[in-house]
Design an enzyme around this catalytic site. Structure first.
Site, PDB file in Angstrom:
ATOM      1  NE  ARG A  67      -3.465  -2.768   0.468  1.00  0.00           N
ATOM      2  CZ  ARG A  67      -3.782  -3.697  -0.414  1.00  0.00           C
ATOM      3  NH1 ARG A  67      -3.258  -3.671  -1.628  1.00  0.00           N
ATOM      4  NH2 ARG A  67      -4.627  -4.665  -0.090  1.00  0.00           N
ATOM      5  NE  ARG A  92      -1.431 -11.953  -1.091  1.00  0.00           N
ATOM      6  CZ  ARG A  92      -2.717 -11.993  -0.681  1.00  0.00           C
ATOM      7  NH1 ARG A  92      -3.624 -12.595  -1.436  1.00  0.00           N
ATOM      8  NH2 ARG A  92      -3.057 -11.460   0.465  1.00  0.00           N
ATOM      9  CG  HIS A 137      -5.792 -15.226   4.114  1.00  0.00           C
ATOM     10  ND1 HIS A 137      -4.637 -15.355   3.337  1.00  0.00           N
ATOM     11  CD2 HIS A 137      -6.236 -13.945   3.916  1.00  0.00           C
ATOM     12  CE1 HIS A 137      -4.414 -14.227   2.694  1.00  0.00           C
ATOM     13  NE2 HIS A 137      -5.365 -13.345   3.026  1.00  0.00           N
ATOM     14  CG  HIS A 197     -10.493 -10.699  -3.036  1.00  0.00           C
ATOM     15  ND1 HIS A 197      -9.394 -11.508  -2.855  1.00  0.00           N
ATOM     16  CD2 HIS A 197     -10.255  -9.569  -2.325  1.00  0.00           C
ATOM     17  CE1 HIS A 197      -8.529 -10.888  -2.051  1.00  0.00           C
ATOM     18  NE2 HIS A 197      -9.011  -9.717  -1.720  1.00  0.00           N
ATOM     19  CG  ASP A 239      -9.712 -11.382   3.959  1.00  0.00           C
ATOM     20  OD1 ASP A 239      -9.439 -10.179   3.786  1.00  0.00           O
ATOM     21  OD2 ASP A 239      -9.218 -12.290   3.272  1.00  0.00           O
TER      22      ASP A 239
END
Length: 509
Positions: free
Chosen positions: A80, A142, A173, A185, A257
């Site tokens: 970010r 990741r 997760h 997602h 999440d």
């Protein structure tokens, strides 16, 4: 929305962690913080640089000193603070390939210093998932890798490094998103493994995280029938309380999440997801997207309060959740007071940048045929074949290698192919051709396009930034990650032709 003063209202606000738009706190967010909002999440849309972000967070703390400010700074593809140009550090897969836990700890400390300079409380990292399925569309690079022991030791090292800088880590997760073929997602992902496989493969990194003292864990929107055949982990008391709390012994803050993700949003309203997650054992509700005036945040508060009053959510459970959020805030405040430098850093320092470059160099692998021609003799045409990456990755044009090569070889041209319908540019002539792909093994159209390009140009260089597949081209470079550091190292190697580092491959194809 007018403030309400009841203690129940404030408890309900404490467990919420919404995102917002803009690089300064909107009026609704200031009001919500004054009403007891316990957290917020920063995305690239909120961040210009460290100085601006520090001022933003200071403004948030003026309204609520105990606010938990979270960010998603994994390094590599998910960044970010450095979304515009790419991360200064390669991500987990590169660290796993190098397999030096001291280096992993140092990279996490460097990320921690960047976040601490802005006074971030919580980093939604590291990814502790074991990437057991190469077809996984959302974890991939990741993850530290496909081996549970490797992932466990690097997860622990990453947590140790980050938290040494006073920023709370968040292993994710839970109970493990690595063996899925669905991006949560977009839809509910299912882990079909047996209980024995889950215990031997997916849970060891989370056990290691708990033993390393991780301050937070994020649960994944995953259906895991071996653990609970009825509901996703986010809504499962068996998984969140029975397994994570009672069996693994985790007593830190458990955050969901983002609840707007389709995996759970398709099942219930946002308020119902929040209530059920809290009832199951979650302590904080992550909401990546909020309505422009904050109405959605207050609607979540009201849904939680109503559930307590109706007896569906015990008030003691809500109070316990809020207490864990506040305990995390207290830990961060104590750490920040101890470590606050006289002159806070405003950017990544040279030593941290060199650490990133050296790590990217160590993770790079090269397979070369007799037709290879490195260093490049003239500015190349760089073709980025770039299907959309996971929704966890901030969107943007993947032109980093073009940029890096253009600095070294002026006249370098870039071309991006985002969809199957886009044709290759003209490959004739003697200008070098570099094809950049990501997870080509998962995309048949990408493999076909690369094969077509290599038939036309057998001297083509192929750079794979995702999970490696079969080597193609005269030169096949694998970076094991997406980062500015990786792009810079590849560009320097292509332009300068320096020998690969010890431990890298250099083999005839």
């Amino acid at each position: 929305m007018p403030a309400r003063s009841s203690s129940l209202d404030r408890l309900a606000m404490t467990v919420l962690q919404p995102g917002f738009d803009g690089v300064a706190p909107p009026a609704w967010l200031r009001g919500a913080l004054a009403d007891g909002l316990g957290g917020t999440v920063l995305f690239a849309r909120n961040i210009v640089d460290v100085g601006q972000t520090a001022a933003l967070i200071a403004a948030l703390r003026e309204e609520n000193p105990a606010v938990v400010v979270a960010a998603d700074e994994e390094g590599g593809a998910v960044t970010r603070f450095e979304a515009a140009l790419g991360s200064s550090w390669p991500g987990n897969r590169a660290l796993g390939v190098v397999d030096d836990v001291v280096r992993t700890e140092h990279v996490a400390r460097a990320i921690g210093r960047l976040l601490a300079a802005a006074d971030v409380t919580l980093n939604y990292a590291p990814v502790a998932d074991v990437n057991a399925n190469p077809a996984n569309p959302v974890i991939g690079i990741r993850s530290f890798g496909p081996d549970p022991d490797l992932v466990a030791r690097h997860t622990a090292a990453w947590i140790t490094g980050l938290q040494a800088e006073g920023v709370a880590a968040c292993a994710k997760h839970f109970p493990g998103h690595g063996d899925t073929v669905t991006d949560s997602h977009l839809a509910l992902a299912t882990v079909h493994a047996s209980l024995d496989v889950l215990r031997e493969r997916d849970l060891p990194p989370f056990r290691a995280a708990v033993e390393a003292g991780v301050r937070s864990i994020m649960c994944g929107h995953l259906l895991v029938p071996a653990l609970d055949p009825d509901v996703p982990a986010t809504l499962s008391r068996r998984i969140l309380t029975g397994l994570l709390r009672e069996e693994l012994g985790f007593d830190g803050m458990l955050v969901t999440d983002a609840i707007e993700m389709r995996a759970v949003a398709a099942l219930h309203s946002p308020g119902e997801v929040a209530v059920r997650a809290l009832t199951a054992g979650a302590d904080a509700i992550c909401v990546g997207v909020s309505s422009p005036g904050g109405e959605s945040v207050y609607a979540l508060r009201d849904a939680i309060v109503e559930a307590v009053r109706d007896g569906r959510l015990p008030e003691e459970r809500l109070a316990e959740a809020a207490a864990r959020v506040l305990a995390l805030a207290d830990w961060h405040a104590a750490q920040a007071a101890e470590r606050r430098p006289a002159e806070p850093a405003t950017a990544v320092d040279r030593a941290a940048e060199e650490l990133g470059l050296d790590t990217a160099r160590a993770a790079m692998r090269v397979v070369m045929s007799d037709a290879a021609s490195v260093p490049l003799s003239r500015p190349p045409l760089v073709i980025h074949v770039a299907p959309r990456m996971s929704r966890a990755v901030e969107p943007g044009a993947p032109a980093g290698l073009t940029r890096e090569l253009a600095e070294l070889l002026p006249g370098t041209e870039g071309h991006t192919i985002m969809t199957e319908a886009t044709a290759l540019p003209d490959l004739s002539g003697d200008r070098p051709v570099v094809l950049v792909v990501h997870d080509a093994g998962r995309h048949a159209w990408v493999r076909e396009l690369v094969a077509t390009a290599v038939r036309a140009r057998p001297d083509a260089i192929v750079v794979e930034t995702g999970i490696p597949a079969e080597a193609v081209g005269a030169v096949y470079v694998t970076t094991h990650g997406v980062s500015r550091a990786s792009e810079r190292v590849v560009a320097r190697w292509l332009a300068g032709g320096e020998e690969p580092r010890p431990g890298q491959e250099k083999a005839a194809g």
